[in-house]
Design an enzyme around this catalytic site. Structure first.
Site, mmCIF file in Angstrom:
data_model
loop_
_atom_site.group_PDB
_atom_site.id
_atom_site.type_symbol
_atom_site.label_atom_id
_atom_site.label_comp_id
_atom_site.label_asym_id
_atom_site.label_seq_id
_atom_site.Cartn_x
_atom_site.Cartn_y
_atom_site.Cartn_z
ATOM 1 N N ASP A 50 37.142 143.303 84.208
ATOM 2 C CA ASP A 50 37.535 144.289 83.478
ATOM 3 C C ASP A 50 39.039 144.521 83.878
ATOM 4 O O ASP A 50 39.522 145.821 83.332
ATOM 5 C CB ASP A 50 36.722 145.540 84.449
ATOM 6 C CG ASP A 50 37.079 145.809 85.668
ATOM 7 O OD1 ASP A 50 37.664 144.669 86.403
ATOM 8 O OD2 ASP A 50 36.427 146.437 86.145
ATOM 9 N N ARG A 278 37.893 152.917 86.474
ATOM 10 C CA ARG A 278 37.656 152.241 85.250
ATOM 11 C C ARG A 278 37.922 153.418 84.191
ATOM 12 O O ARG A 278 37.796 154.779 84.320
ATOM 13 C CB ARG A 278 36.481 151.844 85.119
ATOM 14 C CG ARG A 278 36.367 150.431 86.166
ATOM 15 C CD ARG A 278 36.448 149.125 85.083
ATOM 16 N NE ARG A 278 35.531 149.289 84.255
ATOM 17 C CZ ARG A 278 34.226 148.737 84.115
ATOM 18 N NH1 ARG A 278 33.831 148.166 85.147
ATOM 19 N NH2 ARG A 278 33.441 148.764 83.092
ATOM 20 N N TYR A 286 33.867 146.705 94.793
ATOM 21 C CA TYR A 286 33.716 145.291 95.040
ATOM 22 C C TYR A 286 33.468 145.140 96.757
ATOM 23 O O TYR A 286 34.257 145.751 97.720
ATOM 24 C CB TYR A 286 34.775 144.226 94.838
ATOM 25 C CG TYR A 286 35.061 143.874 93.507
ATOM 26 C CD1 TYR A 286 34.226 142.765 92.820
ATOM 27 C CD2 TYR A 286 36.197 144.563 92.523
ATOM 28 C CE1 TYR A 286 34.512 142.488 91.398
ATOM 29 C CE2 TYR A 286 36.358 143.992 91.299
ATOM 30 C CZ TYR A 286 35.415 142.932 90.828
ATOM 31 O OH TYR A 286 35.684 142.700 89.528
ATOM 32 N N PRO A 362 36.359 136.870 91.632
ATOM 33 C CA PRO A 362 36.898 137.961 90.702
ATOM 34 C C PRO A 362 37.661 138.881 91.205
ATOM 35 O O PRO A 362 38.452 139.989 90.415
ATOM 36 C CB PRO A 362 35.611 138.587 90.173
ATOM 37 C CG PRO A 362 34.455 138.001 90.751
ATOM 38 C CD PRO A 362 34.992 136.948 91.843
HETATM 39 P P1 FAD Z 1 32.742 132.940 79.598
HETATM 40 O O1 FAD Z 1 33.034 134.339 79.395
HETATM 41 O O2 FAD Z 1 31.617 132.820 80.672
HETATM 42 O O3 FAD Z 1 32.238 132.557 78.235
HETATM 43 C C1 FAD Z 1 31.465 131.486 78.083
HETATM 44 C C2 FAD Z 1 30.648 131.686 76.773
HETATM 45 O O4 FAD Z 1 30.084 130.445 76.284
HETATM 46 C C3 FAD Z 1 29.547 132.524 76.812
HETATM 47 O O5 FAD Z 1 29.509 133.540 75.854
HETATM 48 C C4 FAD Z 1 27.947 131.548 76.895
HETATM 49 O O6 FAD Z 1 27.071 132.343 76.616
HETATM 50 C C5 FAD Z 1 28.795 130.540 76.144
HETATM 51 N N1 FAD Z 1 28.003 129.248 76.380
HETATM 52 C C6 FAD Z 1 27.759 128.905 77.694
HETATM 53 N N2 FAD Z 1 27.072 127.496 77.560
HETATM 54 C C7 FAD Z 1 27.108 127.410 76.168
HETATM 55 C C8 FAD Z 1 26.603 126.225 75.564
HETATM 56 N N3 FAD Z 1 25.992 124.957 76.124
HETATM 57 N N4 FAD Z 1 26.678 126.218 74.264
HETATM 58 C C9 FAD Z 1 27.215 127.279 73.488
HETATM 59 N N5 FAD Z 1 27.566 128.498 74.242
HETATM 60 C C10 FAD Z 1 27.579 128.376 75.499
HETATM 61 N N6 FAD Z 1 37.871 138.431 85.066
HETATM 62 C C11 FAD Z 1 39.109 139.107 85.111
HETATM 63 O O7 FAD Z 1 40.117 138.727 84.722
HETATM 64 N N7 FAD Z 1 38.853 140.309 85.726
HETATM 65 C C12 FAD Z 1 37.886 140.746 86.505
HETATM 66 O O8 FAD Z 1 37.995 142.057 86.902
HETATM 67 C C13 FAD Z 1 36.975 139.971 86.587
HETATM 68 N N8 FAD Z 1 35.732 140.534 87.152
HETATM 69 C C14 FAD Z 1 34.613 139.758 87.038
HETATM 70 C C15 FAD Z 1 33.268 140.538 87.667
HETATM 71 C C16 FAD Z 1 32.184 139.770 87.683
HETATM 72 C C17 FAD Z 1 31.084 140.078 88.264
HETATM 73 C C18 FAD Z 1 32.158 138.390 86.961
HETATM 74 C C19 FAD Z 1 31.264 137.786 86.895
HETATM 75 C C20 FAD Z 1 33.579 137.836 86.346
HETATM 76 C C21 FAD Z 1 34.567 138.325 86.558
HETATM 77 N N9 FAD Z 1 35.682 138.205 85.847
HETATM 78 C C22 FAD Z 1 36.828 138.937 85.915
HETATM 79 C C23 FAD Z 1 35.747 136.580 85.397
HETATM 80 C C24 FAD Z 1 35.581 136.769 83.969
HETATM 81 O O9 FAD Z 1 34.470 137.158 83.599
HETATM 82 C C25 FAD Z 1 35.542 135.175 83.531
HETATM 83 O O10 FAD Z 1 36.531 134.567 84.017
HETATM 84 C C26 FAD Z 1 35.762 135.219 81.961
HETATM 85 O O11 FAD Z 1 34.686 135.776 81.204
HETATM 86 C C27 FAD Z 1 35.737 133.785 81.479
HETATM 87 O O12 FAD Z 1 35.938 133.585 80.276
HETATM 88 P P2 FAD Z 1 35.389 132.218 79.418
HETATM 89 O O13 FAD Z 1 35.539 132.643 78.008
HETATM 90 O O14 FAD Z 1 36.104 130.964 79.998
HETATM 91 O O15 FAD Z 1 33.993 132.109 79.904
#
Ligand code: FAD
Length: 672
Positions: A50, A278, A286, A362
């Site tokens: 967020d 927010r 947290y 996070p």
């Molecule tokens: P993801 O968002 O995980 O996206 C991966 C995508 O790939 C998903 O849609 C999934 O469905 C898809 N996928 C997975 N495997 C496959 C497959 N085999 N085939 C096809 N599709 C697949 N970050 C911040 O910057 N600020 C914050 O305050 C923060 N707070 C957070 C709080 C929590 C509780 C959590 C869990 C995370 C937080 N994060 C925060 C981290 C943030 O959510 C992630 O770092 C970010 O979403 C990463 O982006 P991404 O696109 O790399 O991966």
């Protein structure tokens, strides 16, 4: 046997989280044939990341949707620190600005990840004219790279088999708040009405069937448990920690006075709490959960974690203040792991980005930001190479630029987590405790890091080596393999560090007197930019220097003339922008050589290319040369990469070095 359809695509993106959507966004803006698939049937609707750093907002602005985030989000202005006094009762001990003052035209904001993904989806739809759509419920099952083809730019060396899932397969089992967690604590099925149209856009007709895709490039953005990474046989290095954190997104009912501030609260004996205000009255808490610890195998029993456990921990830390809630939007718990991928690409044909190559806590609000920045760095490179505009050799800079950032992030998270999780020291002799002075220092430093603005990519084929003119030798940075031959003169623009993002100051449009933040003119179009600091154009000898530079630029053999032209929207890979320092009212657009405001027989002169560093009626302008550290009489030339990072700085006479810079990264055709 059953006929399996086969097709070719330039770019296949696996995963439609923030990293995958940013990659798709570049492809839409640059006009590259692209598919993006995600195994899940829906996007996320609440919770998860967020926090948006100022650099992310600058990037969103360059893509065209910062205004949406800025309007909807909560703005984070102040951080308050609460610590126990000698009586053990928590008190506010300090306040600091959340975003370092003057560092950026944006400040940090909070808005949940589902909205960010919505803005991306709308932007991709608009710029791709609805040709790039997230295909949901699609799972990759097989990936192979034909190594004999990886050097052939016209080939499709990566073969991926995709399976279109059935509805049940694509919608993982999830349960409502308060019940036991089944699949992954990170997802919730609470929905917002405006997202409903986004549900399962997958092609039902092909449910359960397979297809084969041949791609020039594959970008694996499939999150922390990345299938792409595992298929390539690459590993994450690092460790899991014992810290378990709970997250609660609630509308709090409380007498704690700073609930609308970002707070770091250390209690004397009950652990620490981070308060993140927010949008829509929501507050995220947290909390480190001391009652739940990992077992011998290092895993915690997730079923023991409930919103009540998290709330009770918060109550103890906040005491004597009271906190409760009626509405909970989302909650989760996680164990911190701090890991970095060993390799970010295979044969510069398959790339990994985002959580697929770095995981961490996070708390520092970094994950989504750094993940988006990965593909903001990678996307234009892949797009320009796929379009035959840039040399394939620039692709190696993705790993060299981003892996170090990931490593820095993990190191930062490591230190920050320890300070945050530790108990406050009772006095200077209490070595086991964390000194609150040290915590504050780390927080201030961390804030600078967390702004995303201090990233410096270092020399490569896209970032020139700086020469120290006074000594006539190169500066202390070690040259990297494949670095450009073009040397740069940092002293001509001290406020534009080579390798860092192009800072923004206000300038005024020469033609219509409207003030702009100069960065607003560095849109993510895929174009490199030559910024001509033309200096005092009213001085005849300076005007001659500018004219000579423009003549070299316009000559038939110049990179500007011989770079590969492409189809719209990326007709011309290089744009020229000018900022001069004479008085606006004493100058006219026509005083400038034509190449600085090109003429089009259908639409006339381009009025959006020449700017002035001068006063304006309604805004505080006229400080750009000073801010950029450029001489007001003599000016200089600066190259900004398509992602706004400074690639080269030189004098108006250094055209040969500028030519070398572009020879190092663009495909130039010899002119007859
Ligand atoms: P993801 O968002 O995980 O996206 C991966 C995508 O790939 C998903 O849609 C999934 O469905 C898809 N996928 C997975 N495997 C496959 C497959 N085999 N085939 C096809 N599709 C697949 N970050 C911040 O910057 N600020 C914050 O305050 C923060 N707070 C957070 C709080 C929590 C509780 C959590 C869990 C995370 C937080 N994060 C925060 C981290 C943030 O959510 C992630 O770092 C970010 O979403 C990463 O982006 P991404 O696109 O790399 O991966």
């Amino acid at each position: 046997s059953e006929h399996v359809p086969e097709s070719n695509v330039d770019v296949l993106i696996i995963g439609a989280g923030p990293a995958g959507l940013m990659a798709a966004c570049w492809m839409a803006h640059c006009g590259v044939t692209t598919r993006i698939v995600d195994k899940r049937g829906t996007k996320i609707f609440c919770g998860q990341a967020d926090g948006l750093q100022c650099r992310s907002l600058e990037i969103f602005d360059s893509l065209g949707f910062a205004d949406r985030a800025w309007k909807e989000a909560n703005h984070m202005i102040e951080i308050c620190m609460w610590n126990p006094g000698t009586d053990g009762i928590i008190r506010r001990s300090d306040r600091i600005p959340d975003t370092i003052v003057g560092i950026c035209r944006f400040q940090q904001i909070t808005l949940h990840q589902g909205r960010i993904e919505r803005f991306f989806l709308d932007n991709i739809k608009k710029y791709s004219k609805d040709t790039i759509k997230v295909e949901r419920g699609v799972l990759p099952e097989f990936l192979e790279i034909d190594e004999s083809k990886v050097k052939d730019q016209s080939s499709y060396p990566v073969t991926v088999k995709l399976r279109h899932l059935t509805d049940e397969e694509a919608t993982p089992q999830q349960q409502i708040n308060g019940s036991k967690i089944s699949d992954g604590l990170f997802r919730s099925n609470l929905m917002h009405a405006d997202d409903e149209d986004d549900l399962i856009q997958k092609s039902k007709s092909r449910a359960g069937t397979g297809e084969i895709v041949h791609a020039k490039y594959v970008i694996g953005c499939d999150g922390a448990r990345s299938w792409t990474r595992r298929t390539l046989g690459f590993e994450l290095q690092g460790e899991a920690t014992d810290f378990i954190w709970g997250v609660l997104d609630i509308i709090p009912i409380t007498d704690f006075p700073d609930i609308r501030m970002r707070c770091a609260i250390h209690s004397a004996e009950n652990g620490s709490l981070m308060v993140i205000p927010r949008e829509n009255k929501l507050v995220r808490l947290y909390i480190q959960l001391t009652e739940v610890t990992p077992d011998a195998s290092g895993r915690a029993d997730r079923s023991k974690i409930t919103p009540d456990i998290i709330l009770n921990a918060a109550k103890k830390i906040l005491s004597p203040y009271k906190i409760d809630y009626e509405y909970c939007d989302w909650w989760t718990a996680y164990q911190i792991g701090q890991r970095v991928g060993t390799q970010f690409d295979a044969h510069e044909r398959v790339f990994l980005a985002g959580d697929a190559v770095h995981t961490h806590s996070p708390k520092a609000g970094q994950g989504m930001n750094v993940s988006m920045h990965d593909t903001y760095n990678l996307g234009w490179k892949v797009a320009l190479v796929a379009k035959g505009i840039a040399k394939p050799s620039i692709l190696s800079t993705y790993q060299s630029e981003r892996r170090r950032i990931a490593q820095d992030l993990i190191d930062f998270d490591h230190r920050f987590s320890r300070l945050f999780s530790g108990r406050p020291a009772k006095d200077v002799m209490d070595a086991a405790g964390v000194s609150m002075e040290e915590f504050k220092k780390a927080f201030v430093k961390g804030n600078l890091f967390a702004s995303g603005l201090i990233v410096n990519y270092g020399p490569s084929s896209l970032v020139s080596q700086a020469v120290d003119e006074s000594k006539g030798v190169m500066s202390d940075t070690t040259p990297t393999i494949g670095s450009t031959n073009a040397f740069a003169k940092q002293s001509l623009a001290k406020g534009l560090p080579i390798g860092m993002r192009f800072n923004s100051f206000k300038v005024v449009n020469q033609s219509d007197a409207r003030p702009w933040h100069f960065q607003e003119k560095l849109k993510s179009t895929g174009q490199f930019r030559i910024v001509v600091f033309a200096g005092n154009i009213l001085n005849p000898s300076q005007k001659k220097r500018v004219e000579d530079f423009c003549e070299a630029l316009g000559a038939p053999n110049s990179f500007y003339r011989t770079s590969a032209t492409s189809s719209p929207p990326l007709d011309n890979p290089i744009e020229v922008l000018t900022i001069h320092s004479a008085k606006r009212v004493e100058t006219n657009l026509m005083d400038f050589p034509e190449i600085l405001h090109p003429y089009n027989s259908h639409t006339g002169w381009d009025y959006d290319k020449v700017f002035v560093d001068d006063v304006s009626y309604h805004e505080d302008t006229g400080k750009a040369y000073e801010g950029y550290g450029v001489d007001k009489e003599r000016g200089c030339i600066v190259v900004a990469r398509p992602d706004q990072y400074v690639g080269w700085v030189g004098d108006l006479e250094d055209f040969n070095d500028l030519q070398k810079y572009f020879e190092g990264c663009l495909m130039l055709s010899p002119r007859a």
